[in-house]
Write an enzyme that holds these catalytic residues in place. Structure first.
Site, PDB file in Angstrom:
ATOM      1  N   SER A   4       0.826  -1.207   0.000  1.00 41.62           N
ATOM      2  CA  SER A   4       0.000   0.000   0.000  1.00 41.62           C
ATOM      3  C   SER A   4       0.856   1.250   0.000  1.00 41.62           C
ATOM      4  O   SER A   4       2.050   1.203   0.297  1.00 41.62           O
ATOM      5  CB  SER A   4      -0.926   0.020   1.231  1.00 41.62           C
ATOM      6  OG  SER A   4      -1.844  -1.035   1.199  1.00 41.62           O
ATOM      7  N   SER A  59      -3.159  -3.754  -3.162  1.00 41.96           N
ATOM      8  CA  SER A  59      -2.539  -2.519  -2.698  1.00 41.96           C
ATOM      9  C   SER A  59      -3.587  -1.454  -2.421  1.00 41.96           C
ATOM     10  O   SER A  59      -4.482  -1.222  -3.232  1.00 41.96           O
ATOM     11  CB  SER A  59      -1.545  -2.010  -3.753  1.00 41.96           C
ATOM     12  OG  SER A  59      -0.784  -0.927  -3.248  1.00 41.96           O
ATOM     13  N   ASP A  68      -3.947   2.160  -2.508  1.00 44.56           N
ATOM     14  CA  ASP A  68      -3.274   3.346  -3.046  1.00 44.56           C
ATOM     15  C   ASP A  68      -4.230   4.526  -2.917  1.00 44.56           C
ATOM     16  O   ASP A  68      -5.153   4.681  -3.731  1.00 44.56           O
ATOM     17  CB  ASP A  68      -2.878   3.120  -4.503  1.00 44.56           C
ATOM     18  CG  ASP A  68      -2.038   1.855  -4.681  1.00 44.56           C
ATOM     19  OD1 ASP A  68      -1.097   1.672  -3.893  1.00 44.56           O
ATOM     20  OD2 ASP A  68      -2.335   1.070  -5.587  1.00 44.56           O
TER      21      ASP A  68
END
Length: 348
Positions: free
Chosen positions: A234, A272, A274
């Site tokens: 992340s 992830s 983001d």
């Protein structure tokens, strides 16, 4: 050592004097770092980072804000209301995934202490917390982050150049198989007599070593051993500016952080989180007002300044990520795992 001190330059725009998010007047950053062994091979390798839009009472003087999700594998608090109302009324807090409840509680306790009217004679408070998973180096199941650590991070926040790398929330983070964490950069935007600053602070914890474009950055050599890290992970990107923007305009600028992230090799992988959280310090929004109308000033949509702000967001994000790698020291965590610094920096 920041990337520019190593002789490398990112983009065409100039950074602010500190090349840090604190170049935006009023913004403060504080860190609380945990680094000690626990029982049976466990280790506290984590922390908390607080980003304050200004040094006043954030609940009573809110700032315009927006958030943008590139990939939603994240566990944040407060972004639903932030996007609905377009204002930020708490520090932006960063920590590890399982530390979010404790950091939310500590931040809530701090703000309630400052504002006895909350939940009594006025409404509630929207706490904003972002996270990345530092479970490779940190024993997250042991919950080393406590509410008082969030309070400490807030109370120690300053407008000086922020510490970067393996500090605060970045203590246990891994980026491209190397030690990542906190990174920051800024850009100065000039148009005639108008000068504005845009700054970015990241919590980097994403990417596999194979994804990092070493060939793009000649000053960075692929000479050290990175751990076997997948693309999943992340990054939280916090964007600050003193340019007068509406929350809708901030959302447009926030999207350009994804350009800077992509330039470093990320493709926003499945696992992830983001996420961008952006705010402008130009217009303070009072909590209490009897006025029916509110007048604010913001940049014209078609003015060239908007394009410069887009470029500044992309450049500052890219450099902030590289600074998180450039500043991070080799770190030892749980079960004896060691994650090396991309630049060979040893723990002091």
């Amino acid at each position: 050592m920041k990337l520019r001190n190593r002789g490398m330059t990112i983009g065409a725009l100039l950074p602010g004097k500190k090349n840090c998010i604190t170049d935006v007047d009023g913004v403060k950053v504080g860190h609380l770092t945990l680094d000690y062994p626990l029982d049976d091979g466990d280790y506290a390798c984590t922390g908390v980072t607080a980003i304050l839009p200004h040094g006043g009472n954030l609940f009573r003087e809110k700032v315009v804000a927006a958030s943008y999700v590139l990939n939603g594998f994240g566990k944040t608090t407060g972004l639903v209301q932030l996007n609905e109302l377009g204002v930020l009324e708490s520090p932006i807090m960063l920590t590890n995934t399982f530390g979010v409840p404790a950091v939310t509680q500590g931040t809530l306790e701090y703000i309630l202490q400052e504002n006895p009217e909350i939940g009594d004679t006025t409404g509630t408070i929207n706490i904003v917390v972002g996270e990345c998973n530092d479970g490779q180096l940190n024993s997250i199941r042991k919950f080393p982050v406590k509410p008082n650590h969030a309070i400490d991070a807030i109370q120690t926040a300053t407008a000086e150049i922020s510490l970067e790398g393996a500090v605060g929330a970045g203590k246990g983070m891994v980026c491209f198989g190397y030690k990542g964490g906190i990174g920051s950069s800024s850009r100065v935007i000039e148009e005639g007599v108008q000068t504005y600053t845009i700054g970015c602070m990241v919590l980097s914890n994403f990417g596999g070593k194979i994804e990092f474009p070493f060939e793009k950055y000649p000053g960075i050599k692929d000479v050290r051993k990175g751990i076997d890290e997948t693309s999943d992970g992340s990054i939280i990107m916090v964007l600050a500016t003193d340019a007068p923007l509406s929350d809708r305009q901030l959302l447009r600028v926030a999207k350009r952080c994804g350009i800077g992230l992509g330039r470093t090799g990320s493709h926003f992988s499945h696992g992830s989180g983001d996420i961008v959280i952006a705010f402008s310090t130009a217009n303070k929004i009072p909590h209490n007002s009897e006025a029916v109308l509110q007048t604010v000033t913001h940049i014209r949509e078609d003015h060239p300044l908007m394009n410069q702000l887009f470029a500044g967001a992309a450049e500052a994000t890219e450099e902030a990520i590289l600074n998180s790698l450039s500043q991070a020291v080799t770190t030892k965590g749980r079960n004896g795992l060691v994650v090396e610094s991309m630049f060979g920096l040893k723990k002091r």
